[in-house]
Design a protein around this motif. Structure first.
Motif, PDB file in Angstrom:
ATOM      1  N   ASN A 173      19.014  37.426  56.003  1.00  0.00           N
ATOM      2  CA  ASN A 173      19.575  38.600  56.147  1.00  0.00           C
ATOM      3  C   ASN A 173      20.484  39.148  56.880  1.00  0.00           C
ATOM      4  OD1 ASN A 173      18.180  41.697  55.425  1.00  0.00           O
ATOM      5  ND2 ASN A 173      18.329  41.760  57.683  1.00  0.00           N
ATOM      6  N   LEU A 207      27.084  35.680  46.149  1.00  0.00           N
ATOM      7  CA  LEU A 207      25.771  36.306  46.584  1.00  0.00           C
ATOM      8  C   LEU A 207      25.749  37.100  47.744  1.00  0.00           C
ATOM      9  CD1 LEU A 207      23.189  34.085  44.797  1.00  0.00           C
ATOM     10  CD2 LEU A 207      24.117  35.882  43.581  1.00  0.00           C
ATOM     11  N   VAL A 209      26.478  39.690  49.005  1.00  0.00           N
ATOM     12  CA  VAL A 209      26.299  41.388  48.961  1.00  0.00           C
ATOM     13  C   VAL A 209      24.812  41.501  48.875  1.00  0.00           C
ATOM     14  CG1 VAL A 209      28.523  42.026  48.383  1.00  0.00           C
ATOM     15  CG2 VAL A 209      26.932  41.535  46.443  1.00  0.00           C
ATOM     16  N   TYR A 210      24.073  40.441  48.307  1.00  0.00           N
ATOM     17  CA  TYR A 210      22.675  40.523  48.043  1.00  0.00           C
ATOM     18  C   TYR A 210      21.726  39.920  49.115  1.00  0.00           C
ATOM     19  CZ  TYR A 210      24.297  41.478  43.265  1.00  0.00           C
ATOM     20  OH  TYR A 210      25.177  42.018  42.187  1.00  0.00           O
ATOM     21  N   ASP A 211      22.490  39.604  50.402  1.00  0.00           N
ATOM     22  CA  ASP A 211      21.651  38.990  51.541  1.00  0.00           C
ATOM     23  C   ASP A 211      20.494  39.710  51.784  1.00  0.00           C
ATOM     24  OD1 ASP A 211      22.968  41.048  52.356  1.00  0.00           O
ATOM     25  OD2 ASP A 211      23.787  39.972  54.328  1.00  0.00           O
ATOM     26  N   HIS A 212      20.545  41.012  51.896  1.00  0.00           N
ATOM     27  CA  HIS A 212      19.365  41.758  52.328  1.00  0.00           C
ATOM     28  C   HIS A 212      18.381  41.722  51.159  1.00  0.00           C
ATOM     29  CE1 HIS A 212      21.276  42.788  55.547  1.00  0.00           C
ATOM     30  NE2 HIS A 212      21.934  44.140  55.030  1.00  0.00           N
ATOM     31  N   THR A 213      18.555  41.916  49.901  1.00  0.00           N
ATOM     32  CA  THR A 213      17.588  41.726  48.958  1.00  0.00           C
ATOM     33  C   THR A 213      16.950  40.598  48.755  1.00  0.00           C
ATOM     34  OG1 THR A 213      18.890  43.307  47.709  1.00  0.00           O
ATOM     35  CG2 THR A 213      17.345  42.174  46.532  1.00  0.00           C
ATOM     36  N   LEU A 214      17.585  39.533  48.886  1.00  0.00           N
ATOM     37  CA  LEU A 214      17.221  38.023  48.749  1.00  0.00           C
ATOM     38  C   LEU A 214      16.137  37.794  50.085  1.00  0.00           C
ATOM     39  CD1 LEU A 214      20.272  36.014  47.879  1.00  0.00           C
ATOM     40  CD2 LEU A 214      18.513  36.589  46.344  1.00  0.00           C
TER      41      LEU A 214
END
Length: 253
Positions: A173, A207, A209-214
């Motif tokens: 995150n 990826l 920009v997808y750190d929070h989602t992942l």
């Protein structure tokens, strides 16, 4: 079927004796066994129990019970339930797993993973830290379940695997912000590129920009594994309680 230890006659085939509690497969591994021709087989000639156990026996098999083991198991499960609540309840940014003492247990395996996977290139080397801290509890669970045949201990190791996912999620995150302190007093936003594992991994894979989602997905997966481990250990403990209760009732009569 007659128990070779207490001579209790079983009306149906069972993996263990309800009278004395021995597990037959384990007993015949270390004791001679009569063959169909009346000759004794050596323990080495007996079929290895690891190869003949069903999945149900493997996951919930219990050894002879006693009240001390039952109480000890209850204490461990109660502790893990409280600990799980403390780790799962707070949000990812609170980094509850990273602030627990287990983080210092996981950290050497994380750093060792970087060294072990170094021959496979920069990307796998960075990923090796995460793989290392997941690999160690996975190995422990496999050994405890398949070699030691101890489902309760294996369930605790499974809980440890889930806890590691909760330890990884805040690091993932933090990929864009880089505010978490790293080894050596560095921070992701000021350290050289590649020092922050997940900043490097997500950037290289496109990826970031997808750190929070992942991170949320990893956190949810780890929470599920921890709850699954608690359910497994509780089932094992319930079966041990039933075995102990049946044994005491049978001995009474």
């Amino acid at each position: 079927m007659i128990c070779p230890k207490c001579n209790y006659k079983l009306s149906v085939e069972s993996p263990s004796c309800p009278q004395c509690g021995i597990v037959f497969q384990k007993y015949f591994k270390y004791h001679p066994k009569l063959s169909d021709h009346g000759d004794f087989q050596t323990p080495a000639e007996a079929i290895p129990p690891r190869l003949t156990a069903t999945s149900n026996e493997l996951l919930t098999e219990t050894q002879p019970s006693n009240p001390a083991n039952l109480i000890g198991g209850l204490i461990i499960i109660a502790g893990l339930i409280i600990w799980s609540w403390q780790l799962i309840g707070p949000p990812i940014v609170a980094n509850a797993a990273g602030n627990s003492f287990l983080h210092m247990v996981n950290l050497p395996f994380h750093e060792a993973g970087h060294i072990i996977f170094r021959p496979f290139g920069a990307f796998i080397t960075s990923l090796g830290g995460t793989l290392g801290q997941l690999l160690m509890p996975s190995i422990c669970m496999g050994v405890l379940l398949l070699k030691n045949r101890d489902p309760f201990a294996a369930s605790v190791a499974l809980w440890w695997i889930g806890e590691n996912f909760l330890d990884i999620a805040p690091y993932m995150n933090d990929a864009r912000s880089g505010t978490l302190p790293l080894l050596g007093g560095n921070f992701g936003h000021s350290a050289p590129y590649g020092f922050h594992d997940w900043q490097y991994l997500l950037t290289e894979s496109g990826l970031l920009v997808y750190d929070h989602t992942l991170a949320k997905m990893v956190f949810a997966f780890g929470s599920f594994i921890m709850l699954l481990a608690l359910a497994w250990s509780s089932l094992w403990l319930f079966k041990r309680y039933q075995q102990l209760k049946y044994s005491n009732t049978h001995n009474y009569y």
